[in-house]
Design a protein around this motif. Structure first.
Motif, PDB file in Angstrom:
ATOM      1  N   LEU A 128      16.487   1.269   6.133  1.00 58.30           N
ATOM      2  CA  LEU A 128      15.605   1.487   7.290  1.00 58.30           C
ATOM      3  C   LEU A 128      14.833   0.214   7.636  1.00 58.30           C
ATOM      4  CD1 LEU A 128      14.343   5.074   6.337  1.00 58.30           C
ATOM      5  CD2 LEU A 128      15.866   4.503   8.254  1.00 58.30           C
ATOM      6  N   MET A 129      14.383  -0.514   6.606  1.00 57.45           N
ATOM      7  CA  MET A 129      13.701  -1.792   6.857  1.00 57.45           C
ATOM      8  C   MET A 129      14.640  -2.754   7.576  1.00 57.45           C
ATOM      9  SD  MET A 129      11.936  -2.348   3.189  1.00 57.45           S
ATOM     10  CE  MET A 129      11.748  -4.102   3.176  1.00 57.45           C
ATOM     11  N   THR A 130      15.905  -2.772   7.148  1.00 59.60           N
ATOM     12  CA  THR A 130      16.899  -3.685   7.719  1.00 59.60           C
ATOM     13  C   THR A 130      17.137  -3.390   9.198  1.00 59.60           C
ATOM     14  OG1 THR A 130      17.882  -3.850   5.542  1.00 59.60           O
ATOM     15  CG2 THR A 130      19.263  -4.557   7.347  1.00 59.60           C
ATOM     16  N   LEU A 131      16.965  -2.135   9.607  1.00 54.63           N
ATOM     17  CA  LEU A 131      17.185  -1.784  11.016  1.00 54.63           C
ATOM     18  C   LEU A 131      16.139  -2.408  11.946  1.00 54.63           C
ATOM     19  CD1 LEU A 131      18.272   1.949  10.836  1.00 54.63           C
ATOM     20  CD2 LEU A 131      19.711  -0.062  11.142  1.00 54.63           C
ATOM     21  N   ASP A 132      14.983  -2.803  11.352  1.00 60.07           N
ATOM     22  CA  ASP A 132      14.038  -3.620  12.092  1.00 60.07           C
ATOM     23  C   ASP A 132      13.481  -2.955  13.358  1.00 60.07           C
ATOM     24  OD1 ASP A 132      12.634  -5.982  12.188  1.00 60.07           O
ATOM     25  OD2 ASP A 132      14.084  -6.996  13.490  1.00 60.07           O
ATOM     26  N   CYS A 133      13.140  -1.674  13.267  1.00 62.08           N
ATOM     27  CA  CYS A 133      12.509  -1.033  14.431  1.00 62.08           C
ATOM     28  C   CYS A 133      11.556   0.058  13.937  1.00 62.08           C
ATOM     29  CB  CYS A 133      13.552  -0.458  15.384  1.00 62.08           C
ATOM     30  SG  CYS A 133      14.665   0.712  14.632  1.00 62.08           S
ATOM     31  N   ASP A 134      10.525   0.349  14.728  1.00 62.76           N
ATOM     32  CA  ASP A 134       9.521   1.342  14.322  1.00 62.76           C
ATOM     33  C   ASP A 134      10.127   2.716  14.111  1.00 62.76           C
ATOM     34  OD1 ASP A 134       7.718  -0.653  14.446  1.00 62.76           O
ATOM     35  OD2 ASP A 134       6.497   0.191  16.083  1.00 62.76           O
ATOM     36  N   ARG A 135      11.107   3.090  14.966  1.00 65.73           N
ATOM     37  CA  ARG A 135      11.612   4.459  14.833  1.00 65.73           C
ATOM     38  C   ARG A 135      12.338   4.672  13.503  1.00 65.73           C
ATOM     39  NH1 ARG A 135      15.168   1.947  18.245  1.00 65.73           N
ATOM     40  NH2 ARG A 135      17.372   2.533  18.123  1.00 65.73           N
ATOM     41  N   ALA A 136      12.825   3.587  12.883  1.00 65.20           N
ATOM     42  CA  ALA A 136      13.447   3.708  11.556  1.00 65.20           C
ATOM     43  C   ALA A 136      12.360   3.900  10.497  1.00 65.20           C
ATOM     44  CB  ALA A 136      14.268   2.464  11.249  1.00 65.20           C
ATOM     45  N   LEU A 137      11.274   3.138  10.610  1.00 66.70           N
ATOM     46  CA  LEU A 137      10.212   3.202   9.593  1.00 66.70           C
ATOM     47  C   LEU A 137       9.415   4.503   9.699  1.00 66.70           C
ATOM     48  CD1 LEU A 137       9.055  -0.534   9.855  1.00 66.70           C
ATOM     49  CD2 LEU A 137      10.596   0.452   8.160  1.00 66.70           C
ATOM     50  N   GLU A 138       9.395   5.058  10.917  1.00 61.93           N
ATOM     51  CA  GLU A 138       8.630   6.298  11.151  1.00 61.93           C
ATOM     52  C   GLU A 138       9.106   7.486  10.316  1.00 61.93           C
ATOM     53  OE1 GLU A 138       9.017   6.968  15.346  1.00 61.93           O
ATOM     54  OE2 GLU A 138       7.519   5.414  15.783  1.00 61.93           O
ATOM     55  N   ILE A 139      10.385   7.490   9.925  1.00 62.16           N
ATOM     56  CA  ILE A 139      10.886   8.684   9.209  1.00 62.16           C
ATOM     57  C   ILE A 139      10.490   8.667   7.726  1.00 62.16           C
ATOM     58  CG2 ILE A 139      12.839   8.922  10.815  1.00 62.16           C
ATOM     59  CD1 ILE A 139      14.669   8.169   8.414  1.00 62.16           C
ATOM     60  N   ILE A 140       9.854   7.563   7.295  1.00 61.29           N
ATOM     61  CA  ILE A 140       9.485   7.460   5.870  1.00 61.29           C
ATOM     62  C   ILE A 140       8.175   8.210   5.608  1.00 61.29           C
ATOM     63  CG2 ILE A 140       8.872   5.853   4.016  1.00 61.29           C
ATOM     64  CD1 ILE A 140      10.699   3.774   5.405  1.00 61.29           C
ATOM     65  N   ASP A 141       8.211   9.117   4.646  1.00 63.91           N
ATOM     66  CA  ASP A 141       7.040   9.911   4.277  1.00 63.91           C
ATOM     67  C   ASP A 141       6.378   9.229   3.068  1.00 63.91           C
ATOM     68  OD1 ASP A 141       5.268  11.727   3.197  1.00 63.91           O
ATOM     69  OD2 ASP A 141       6.704  13.376   3.040  1.00 63.91           O
ATOM     70  N   ARG A 142       5.404   8.367   3.353  1.00 63.99           N
ATOM     71  CA  ARG A 142       4.823   7.559   2.269  1.00 63.99           C
ATOM     72  C   ARG A 142       4.111   8.402   1.221  1.00 63.99           C
ATOM     73  NH1 ARG A 142       1.254   2.802   4.031  1.00 63.99           N
ATOM     74  NH2 ARG A 142       0.428   4.281   5.515  1.00 63.99           N
ATOM     75  N   GLN A 143       3.344   9.380   1.681  1.00 63.93           N
ATOM     76  CA  GLN A 143       2.596  10.209   0.731  1.00 63.93           C
ATOM     77  C   GLN A 143       3.568  11.008  -0.143  1.00 63.93           C
ATOM     78  OE1 GLN A 143      -0.991  10.248   0.300  1.00 63.93           O
ATOM     79  NE2 GLN A 143      -0.139  11.167  -1.565  1.00 63.93           N
ATOM     80  N   GLY A 144       4.604  11.541   0.499  1.00 71.88           N
ATOM     81  CA  GLY A 144       5.613  12.301  -0.246  1.00 71.88           C
ATOM     82  C   GLY A 144       6.288  11.426  -1.296  1.00 71.88           C
ATOM     83  N   ILE A 145       6.650  10.198  -0.892  1.00 74.26           N
ATOM     84  CA  ILE A 145       7.325   9.288  -1.823  1.00 74.26           C
ATOM     85  C   ILE A 145       6.374   8.897  -2.968  1.00 74.26           C
ATOM     86  CG2 ILE A 145       8.302   6.952  -2.040  1.00 74.26           C
ATOM     87  CD1 ILE A 145       9.715   7.396   0.627  1.00 74.26           C
ATOM     88  N   ARG A 146       5.094   8.713  -2.636  1.00 68.14           N
ATOM     89  CA  ARG A 146       4.126   8.369  -3.695  1.00 68.14           C
ATOM     90  C   ARG A 146       4.059   9.497  -4.735  1.00 68.14           C
ATOM     91  NH1 ARG A 146      -1.133   9.137  -5.151  1.00 68.14           N
ATOM     92  NH2 ARG A 146      -1.897   7.410  -6.436  1.00 68.14           N
ATOM     93  N   ASN A 147       3.948  10.720  -4.252  1.00 68.10           N
ATOM     94  CA  ASN A 147       3.892  11.862  -5.178  1.00 68.10           C
ATOM     95  C   ASN A 147       5.177  11.967  -6.003  1.00 68.10           C
ATOM     96  OD1 ASN A 147       1.410  12.420  -4.090  1.00 68.10           O
ATOM     97  ND2 ASN A 147       2.164  14.024  -2.713  1.00 68.10           N
ATOM     98  N   PHE A 148       6.305  11.725  -5.336  1.00 70.18           N
ATOM     99  CA  PHE A 148       7.589  11.808  -6.053  1.00 70.18           C
ATOM    100  C   PHE A 148       7.653  10.745  -7.155  1.00 70.18           C
ATOM    101  CE2 PHE A 148      12.079  10.461  -6.478  1.00 70.18           C
ATOM    102  CZ  PHE A 148      12.583  11.627  -7.016  1.00 70.18           C
TER     103      PHE A 148
END
Ligand SMILES: [Zn+2]
Length: 381
Positions: A128-148
């Protein structure tokens, strides 16, 4: 064990093959004099990756648990080759990776309807980082990933993480947890607790880092351990002189490529795993960038002369090309070109250099900068 004779035979066989290939182009590893040009067949490798990406819906359904990896390797190789993917490929990739997101945890899985896992979480975030656009980064759930990530911390082995619930744990899971946390801006004391000390226990008597305590030093695990410590700003726990001595001994004197373990064969993927450790250790030990700790031209010669197929790259002469070796060998060539002072490339003048790669994340540098900025702006809720 028990096949030392066999290994020695294999070593001689590969050396001979590489020498024959160098001979064809009159490449002399010592004097660097060569008559024919060494060429990076950029267009063919782009076609190889694009063709695979475009047949995405068919091919992903057969690759069971490594689908985000496949996407990451192909997209990363294209970026290194300075190819910008179309919006259509971006949309389809985002759509597919969204289907790999675990609805319960927010972490990513190896494919739709699978269990959340640290390795595809790293691969999905990197793709997603490689795609280089906000709409790719938007799908990342940071809080969810932190808990995981916190739920993957082992209770029985301090500082280690399992890859998934009841899964295996080694240096790869540590790197996936730490690098993803770092780029998403969620790396904190709780995640880092006991991790540096655990990595230090995995540094072997040889100086490289193994999968777990008392394991054999290995190029991939060494990269994972060192990059994690750099991200946590805790390289003080390592014996850096010993690590340096192990790293500089990975370049093969005849082939020019790196091996991943003592007395093992050369393999182009270590061009990244070992090659990316050099800019990291140079930074940590305050060694000026223009000083090379290995021979960057010999490394490039190995990859470009001995590991290029008509389309794609492979590990050593005699193998077939694959996406993993295409991405990691090109990553290694990018480091060899860009991390040793003024750009040094071995192939024909006027050819485009590979995009500079980030040694901490294995994503092209400007995509890392963009992702960092993006996540810094958004508060964690
Ligand atoms: Zn390999």
């Amino acid at each position: 064990m028990g096949d030392i004779g066999h290994s020695a035979c294999e070593q001689r066989r590969i050396q001979k093959k590489v020498e024959e290939l160098f001979d064809i182009i009159k490449f002399d590893i010592i004097s660097k004099k060569y008559r024919s040009y060494v060429i990076l067949d950029q267009q063919s490798h782009i076609s190889f990756c694009l063709h695979s990406l475009e047949s995405l819906p068919k091919s992903v359904s057969t690759l069971n648990s490594g689908e985000p990896w496949l996407l990451f390797w192909l997209l990363h190789a294209l970026e290194l080759l300075n190819y910008q993917v179309s919006d259509d490929i971006k949309d389809r990739t985002i759509d597919f990776i969204s289907q790999c997101k675990c609805k319960r945890t927010g972490a990513f899985c190896g494919g739709p309807y699978q269990i959340p896992h640290l390795a595809p979480t790293y691969a999905a975030v990197s793709a997603l980082m490689t795609l280089d656009c906000d709409r790719a980064l938007e799908i990342i759930d940071r809080q969810g990933i932190r808990n995981f990530i916190l739920s993957m911390k082992r209770q029985d082995v301090k500082g280690a993480f399992t890859m998934h619930e009841h899964g295996e744990s080694d240096m790869r899971s540590i790197y996936c947890a730490i690098s993803v946390s770092s780029i998403l801006g969620i790396l904190d004391e709780e995640i880092m607790r006991d991790v540096p000390e655990h990595i230090a226990k995995c540094q072997s008597y040889e100086g490289g880092i193994g999968a777990e305590p008392y394991g054999e030093a290995h190029g991939g695990y060494t990269y994972c351990g060192l990059a994690s410590l750099v991200l946590m700003n805790r390289t003080d726990v390592l014996d850096l002189d010993k690590l340096m001595s192990w790293l500089v001994n990975r370049q093969m004197s005849v082939e020019g490529g790196f091996n991943g373990r003592t007395n093992k064969l050369v393999d182009s993927c270590y061009s990244f795993w070992v090659g990316a450790c050099f800019p990291l250790i140079k930074e940590v030990m305050n060694i000026p960038t223009e000083i090379s700790l290995y021979d960057p031209l010999a490394l490039q010669a190995y990859v470009l002369v001995a590991c290029q197929a008509v389309m794609g790259l492979f590990d050593k002469p005699g193998s077939s090309p694959d996406f993993y070796h295409t991405a990691y060998s090109l990553g290694g060539v990018s480091h060899a070109e860009n991390d040793n002072g003024p750009v040094q490339w071995i192939f024909k003048e006027g050819m485009v250099a590979l995009a500079p790669n980030d040694p901490l994340f294995n994503v092209v540098r400007d995509k890392v900068t963009r992702a960092r900025r993006y996540f810094e702006k958004i508060p964690l809720n």
